[in-house]
Design a protein around this motif. Structure first.
Motif, short mmCIF file in Angstrom:
data_model
loop_
_atom_site.label_atom_id
_atom_site.label_comp_id
_atom_site.label_asym_id
_atom_site.label_seq_id
_atom_site.Cartn_x
_atom_site.Cartn_y
_atom_site.Cartn_z
N MET A 1 0.84 -1.19 0.00
CA MET A 1 0.00 0.00 0.00
C MET A 1 0.88 1.25 0.00
O MET A 1 1.87 1.32 0.72
CB MET A 1 -0.92 0.00 1.22
CG MET A 1 -1.93 1.13 1.24
SD MET A 1 -3.09 0.98 2.62
CE MET A 1 -3.98 -0.50 2.10
N SER A 3 1.75 5.29 0.61
CA SER A 3 1.42 6.37 1.52
C SER A 3 2.18 7.62 1.10
O SER A 3 3.25 7.53 0.49
CB SER A 3 1.79 6.00 2.96
OG SER A 3 1.14 4.83 3.37
N ASN A 23 9.46 1.10 10.35
CA ASN A 23 8.46 2.04 9.85
C ASN A 23 8.89 3.50 9.99
O ASN A 23 8.10 4.41 9.74
CB ASN A 23 7.13 1.86 10.59
CG ASN A 23 7.23 2.23 12.06
OD1 ASN A 23 8.28 2.07 12.67
ND2 ASN A 23 6.13 2.72 12.62
N ASN A 46 5.72 5.47 9.25
CA ASN A 46 4.79 4.91 8.27
C ASN A 46 3.76 4.04 9.00
O ASN A 46 4.08 2.98 9.51
CB ASN A 46 5.54 4.09 7.23
CG ASN A 46 4.66 3.67 6.08
OD1 ASN A 46 3.66 4.32 5.78
ND2 ASN A 46 5.04 2.59 5.41
N GLN A 47 2.53 4.51 9.06
CA GLN A 47 1.44 3.82 9.73
C GLN A 47 0.42 3.34 8.70
O GLN A 47 0.46 3.78 7.55
CB GLN A 47 0.79 4.74 10.76
CG GLN A 47 1.75 5.22 11.83
CD GLN A 47 1.12 6.20 12.81
OE1 GLN A 47 -0.02 6.64 12.63
NE2 GLN A 47 1.87 6.56 13.85
N PRO A 48 -0.48 2.44 9.09
CA PRO A 48 -1.51 2.01 8.14
C PRO A 48 -2.27 3.19 7.54
O PRO A 48 -2.82 4.02 8.27
CB PRO A 48 -2.43 1.13 9.00
CG PRO A 48 -1.54 0.61 10.07
CD PRO A 48 -0.57 1.72 10.38
N ASN A 49 -2.20 3.30 6.22
CA ASN A 49 -2.95 4.31 5.46
C ASN A 49 -2.43 5.73 5.59
O ASN A 49 -3.03 6.65 5.01
CB ASN A 49 -4.44 4.29 5.85
CG ASN A 49 -5.06 2.93 5.65
OD1 ASN A 49 -4.82 2.28 4.64
ND2 ASN A 49 -5.84 2.49 6.63
N GLN A 50 -1.34 5.96 6.32
CA GLN A 50 -0.83 7.32 6.41
C GLN A 50 0.63 7.33 6.84
O GLN A 50 1.14 6.36 7.41
CB GLN A 50 -1.64 8.16 7.39
CG GLN A 50 -1.48 7.71 8.84
CD GLN A 50 -2.02 8.71 9.83
OE1 GLN A 50 -2.13 9.90 9.54
NE2 GLN A 50 -2.39 8.23 11.02
N GLN A 294 10.10 -2.37 -0.39
CA GLN A 294 9.56 -1.07 0.01
C GLN A 294 10.60 0.02 -0.19
O GLN A 294 11.76 -0.13 0.19
CB GLN A 294 9.10 -1.07 1.47
CG GLN A 294 8.34 0.21 1.84
CD GLN A 294 7.83 0.19 3.26
OE1 GLN A 294 8.55 0.50 4.20
NE2 GLN A 294 6.57 -0.20 3.42
#
Length: 313
Positions: A1, A3, A23, A46-50, A294
């Motif tokens: 995903m 971001s 992260n 780097n967090q889930p979705n943001q 990544q």
């Protein structure tokens, strides 16, 4: 995903993932495209979705590069347009621990040693010099002269203690030994134009890469540096940053003034993927050491992106 993070009114120059935390990353940026104004250091998670802002620090001049400490997960060093280096502790609100200033012009590049002595850092400057520092000392340990133009990038060998490379506007790529600051070990006439980027292969101690204003990337065997062992063409404009994959010795990534990032297979000398995330020069680029595939980049369009490349690793 994928971001993204906006460095509002700041133009991205360099981005680096933490060697400790999977992260966390840092980005340095400059106001007014680095020509004038101040600089900002962003510490990001780097967090889930943001991408979340953890810390933000200001300097009174543009910031052009950043390196994480290899012996402390909370320490960063930044390189500034006023010729200075800043040491930061990201656990502190004020952050700034120490300032070094010896270079007479902009510091383009900073790199922290991963071998032998984890206190040693390198800097490369517009003043044509490379300097060696111990973070615990008050002044530099050595100055390396020989380039006749701007030093755009310095990088420690990940294999040989005390060995590093530099690249310059004088069209050369050079290999140095810290024990002998007065004499460059190897001089490679790498390109017909300025050499803006360089990096070491993480799987072969003799392989070094260079990227140039001419849009090309070359691979070199430093034991026989007169003829390149690989030649990659595909960028329309200058190659500003190159990163050798930490997961696959055949993979190299590059960032360019043509607004793209490209993934290459060095052995086959082909472009595997073109990432078009930006609307301005892409200056910063890095692989995450903890998550295969990544990557992060930053650009003059005020955006930091984290994304996964195709599974070529």
């Amino acid at each position: 995903m994928n971001s993204s993070f906006r460095t509002k009114s700041r133009h991205g120059y360099s981005v680096k993932f933490s060697p400790y935390m999977h992260n966390r990353l840092a980005c340095v940026s400059s106001q007014y495209y680095g020509i004038a104004g101040c600089g900002t250091l962003y510490v990001l998670d780097n967090q889930p979705n943001q991408i979340a802002l953890t810390q933000i620090y200001e300097w009174n001049n543009g910031l052009f590069d950043v390196a994480w400490a290899e012996n402390n997960e909370n320490i960063l060093v930044t390189a500034a347009g006023d010729g200075s280096l800043q040491v930061w502790d990201v656990t502190q609100q004020q952050g700034l621990l120490k300032i070094f200033k010896e270079h007479e012009k902009e510091v383009n590049s900073v790199d922290w040693s991963q071998t032998r002595n984890e206190q040693l850092i390198l800097t490369g400057s517009w003043d044509t010099f490379v300097k060696l520092w111990d973070i615990t000392q008050d002044k530099s340990l050595a100055t390396f002269g020989g380039h006749s133009s701007i030093v755009y990038n310095v990088s420690w060998s990940p294999h040989v203690p005390g060995c590093f490379a530099s690249c310059s506007g004088d069209h050369t790529l050079r290999v140095w030994d810290c024990k002998n600051p007065r004499s460059c070990a190897i001089i490679i006439p790498a390109h017909d134009e300025e050499v803006l980027a360089s990096d070491w292969c993480k799987y072969n101690e003799y392989t070094l890469f260079s990227g140039s204003v001419d849009g090309s990337i070359k691979g070199w065997d430093i034991r026989n540096p007169m003829i390149p062992i690989s030649y990659l063409q595909g960028h329309k404009y200058s190659v500003r940053r190159i990163r050798a994959s930490p997961f696959n010795g055949a993979i190299l990534a590059s960032a360019s003034y043509d607004f793209t990032v490209k993934l290459w297979n060095i052995q086959k000398q082909i472009c595997l993927q073109t990432v078009e995330n930006h609307s301005e020069f892409v200056y910063g680029l890095d692989f995450n050491l903890h998550i295969p595939g990544q990557m992060a980049d930053c650009s003059w369009d005020e955006l930091v992106h984290i994304y996964h490349t195709e599974p070529v690793f």
